[in-house]
Design an enzyme around this catalytic site. Structure first.
Site, PDB file in Angstrom:
ATOM      1  N   SER A   1       1.719   2.698  -2.448  1.00  0.00           N
ATOM      2  CA  SER A   1       1.640   1.720  -3.301  1.00  0.00           C
ATOM      3  C   SER A   1       2.305   0.353  -2.669  1.00  0.00           C
ATOM      4  O   SER A   1       2.807   0.336  -1.771  1.00  0.00           O
ATOM      5  CB  SER A   1       2.415   2.270  -4.693  1.00  0.00           C
ATOM      6  N   LYS A   2       2.032  -0.527  -3.765  1.00  0.00           N
ATOM      7  CA  LYS A   2       2.896  -1.950  -3.398  1.00  0.00           C
ATOM      8  C   LYS A   2       4.144  -1.809  -2.655  1.00  0.00           C
ATOM      9  O   LYS A   2       4.505  -2.791  -2.164  1.00  0.00           O
ATOM     10  CB  LYS A   2       2.812  -2.862  -4.823  1.00  0.00           C
ATOM     11  N   ARG A   3       4.972  -0.840  -3.135  1.00  0.00           N
ATOM     12  CA  ARG A   3       6.304  -0.441  -2.607  1.00  0.00           C
ATOM     13  C   ARG A   3       6.398  -0.529  -1.121  1.00  0.00           C
ATOM     14  O   ARG A   3       7.084  -1.052  -0.456  1.00  0.00           O
ATOM     15  CB  ARG A   3       6.904   0.667  -3.193  1.00  0.00           C
TER      16      ARG A   3
END
Ligand code: GLU
Length: 495
Positions: free
Chosen positions: A263-265
């Site tokens: 994910s973006k994380r």
């Protein structure tokens, strides 16, 4: 599937954002599978979620697929976005009538019914069922008295709203022979009677997907693992319509290095992010290929031809792939360094331009070739070129504040003057590495300086600061005129 049937596969993104690397991997696998089997790869836009789908996102995703060089033979035309191919429209928002006809068919055959219950009524039924047996998962069932089609049509004409709900008739197991996961058994009571067309007239994903895959004559479907639970409803629909089911393969998840879903994380997750960071599409493709599939030959760097030749589903890995950005960067460096310099320059140049660099010398092919020979060793991405080329831009040259100490050393004046003298006396346009060594030795003798006291002042007189790329790399890329101007600026800065 009969042996003679042409393989047809599709990528069916929802245009609700950027193309995620997971989506791009799905597209790549479908494309390679089609090519391996002499089949067709189709692009279908799943834009029934009107609130989240945008035209802009569809265009961005198409642009990313073009950048990755994953071409489709049917779907929105990559330039005009108009439909191309015999099974269109290829945008679900334009296929509403087709879905309605199919829903009508299910209604007539009593495989579906009109459901006039409101959300509140269904919620109340759910609450009551849970209150009587909290251990049981609530499944929607048809009301005792289903409204006849004729009555339903009257009520609809009078302005009432109804969903069209599929009737799950019998309790039994459905077995999916998944090309990635093997046999997967779904008990039919995992789902209740499910909605095909919402009361606002919008068809739902599972319904559209089956209608489209059947009418578009898909033979195989490779898609993300998260769709595995949807497959039960889809199998029921295939059966109800009497359509032949394609073969499914549910691709393993892509995880971040911490083994959580990517994910973006974890940093960049969209293809566009990688494009902007200076990754090459062929490297990203090769990397995605190996995130969930492996070559029987164990090869890592594979040409497109080799990828197509080797791409069989028995090499899919059913356990999750870890997105290893260190490996991606390594692979990008391999691809980048293998490019012919004219091609590498074509790709590097926009990054230099966007950084505002002015490099008049780059109009010479010989200069470009020399610069890339020197710098590509230090590059893994195209963006890495910017700091390497920056010292060559005369308009950026300035004696930096960090140079003050060096310019204050007692030997620095003699070193700089001798250096300037060497440059002025140089007969050519640009020094070679050997010319530079010779000049530096002459400065050493003339100024009686050595080591740091010799190199640092010269460095300041070439790049303006006492650090950066090796001088023997930078000097041969600067003209005599530029070296003179820079030396003068350094002399002017002496204490
Ligand atoms: N539109 C779905 C998605 O973007 C595709 C589902 C499918 O391939 O069946 O996840």
């Amino acid at each position: 599937m009969t042996a003679s049937k042409k393989v047809r596969v599709r990528f069916a993104p929802s245009p609700t954002g950027y193309l995620h690397v997971g989506g791009a991997r799905t597209a790549l696998y479908n494309f390679l599978f089609a090519k391996h089997n002499g089949g067709d790869f189709i692009l279908r836009v799943e834009d029934t979620d009107l609130e989240r789908s945008t035209e802009e996102s569809m265009k961005m995703q198409i642009s990313d697929l073009k950048w990755l060089d994953i071409p489709w033979v049917e779907g929105p035309n990559p330039e005009t976005f108009e439909d191309m191919g015999p099974y269109g429209p290829y945008r679900q928002s334009r296929r509403k009538e087709i879905y309605m006809e199919h829903a009508q068919r299910l209604l007539k055959e009593d495989r579906a019914y009109y459901d006039f219950r409101t959300d509140e009524e269904l919620e109340a039924l759910k609450a009551a069922a849970l209150a009587s047996d909290p251990s049981k998962q609530y499944q929607v069932e048809a009301p005792a008295q289903v409204v006849s089609i004729a009555d339903a049509e009257k009520r609809l004409a009078a302005g009432e709203k109804a969903a069209i709900r599929f009737r799950v008739r019998e309790k039994r197991d459905y077995v999916l022979h998944d090309l990635v996961r093997g046999d997967v058994t779904f008990p039919s009571d995992m789902v209740g009677d499910f909605v095909c067309i919402r009361s606002n007239g919008m068809p739902v994903y599972n319904f559209c997907c089956v209608v489209d895959d059947a009418l578009m004559k898909m033979t195989h479907i490779f898609r993300a693992e998260e769709h595995l639970p949807n497959t039960l409803r889809q199998m029921m629909l295939y059966e109800a319509f009497g359509y032949e089911m394609p073969q499914f393969g549910h691709l393993s998840f892509i995880l971040g290095p911490d083994r959580q879903k990517l994910s973006k994380r974890h940093g960049a997750t969209s293809c566009n992010d990688y494009r902007l960071k200076g990754y090459l599409p062929e490297a990203l493709n090769n990397f995605m290929l190996l995130s969930g599939w492996s070559s029987p030959s164990g090869a890592e760097i594979m040409s497109r031809e080799q990828q197509i030749a080797e791409f069989t589903p028995d090499r899919f890995n059913s356990s999750p792939a870890v997105f290893d950005t260190v490996k991606l960067e390594w692979m990008n460096g391999q691809y980048l360094r293998a490019l012919p310099h004219e091609e590498l320059w074509k790709r590097v140049e926009p990054f230099l331009r966007d950084a505002g660099l002015s490099l008049p010398a780059s109009s010479s092919a010989e200069w470009r070739d020399q610069a890339l020979t020197i710098f590509k060793i230090k590059m893994n991405t195209l963006a890495d070129a910017v700091p390497l080329f920056l010292p060559l831009d005369d308009s950026r040259f300035a004696i930096g504040a960090e140079a003050a100490e060096t310019l204050g050393w007692p030997e620095s004046r003699a070193v700089l003057e001798a250096w300037r003298g060497q440059v002025a006396a140089f007969a050519g346009e640009r020094m070679s590495e050997a010319d530079f060594d010779a000049a530096q030795n002459a400065v050493k003798t003339a100024a009686g300086a050595k080591g740091k006291n010799l190199f640092m002042p010269i460095r300041v007189a070439v790049v303006g600061v006492p650090h950066g790329s090796e001088l023997k790399m930078v000097v041969p890329l600067l003209s005599k005129a530029s070296l003179l101007k820079r030396a003068d600026a350094a002399i002017a800065g002496l204490k």
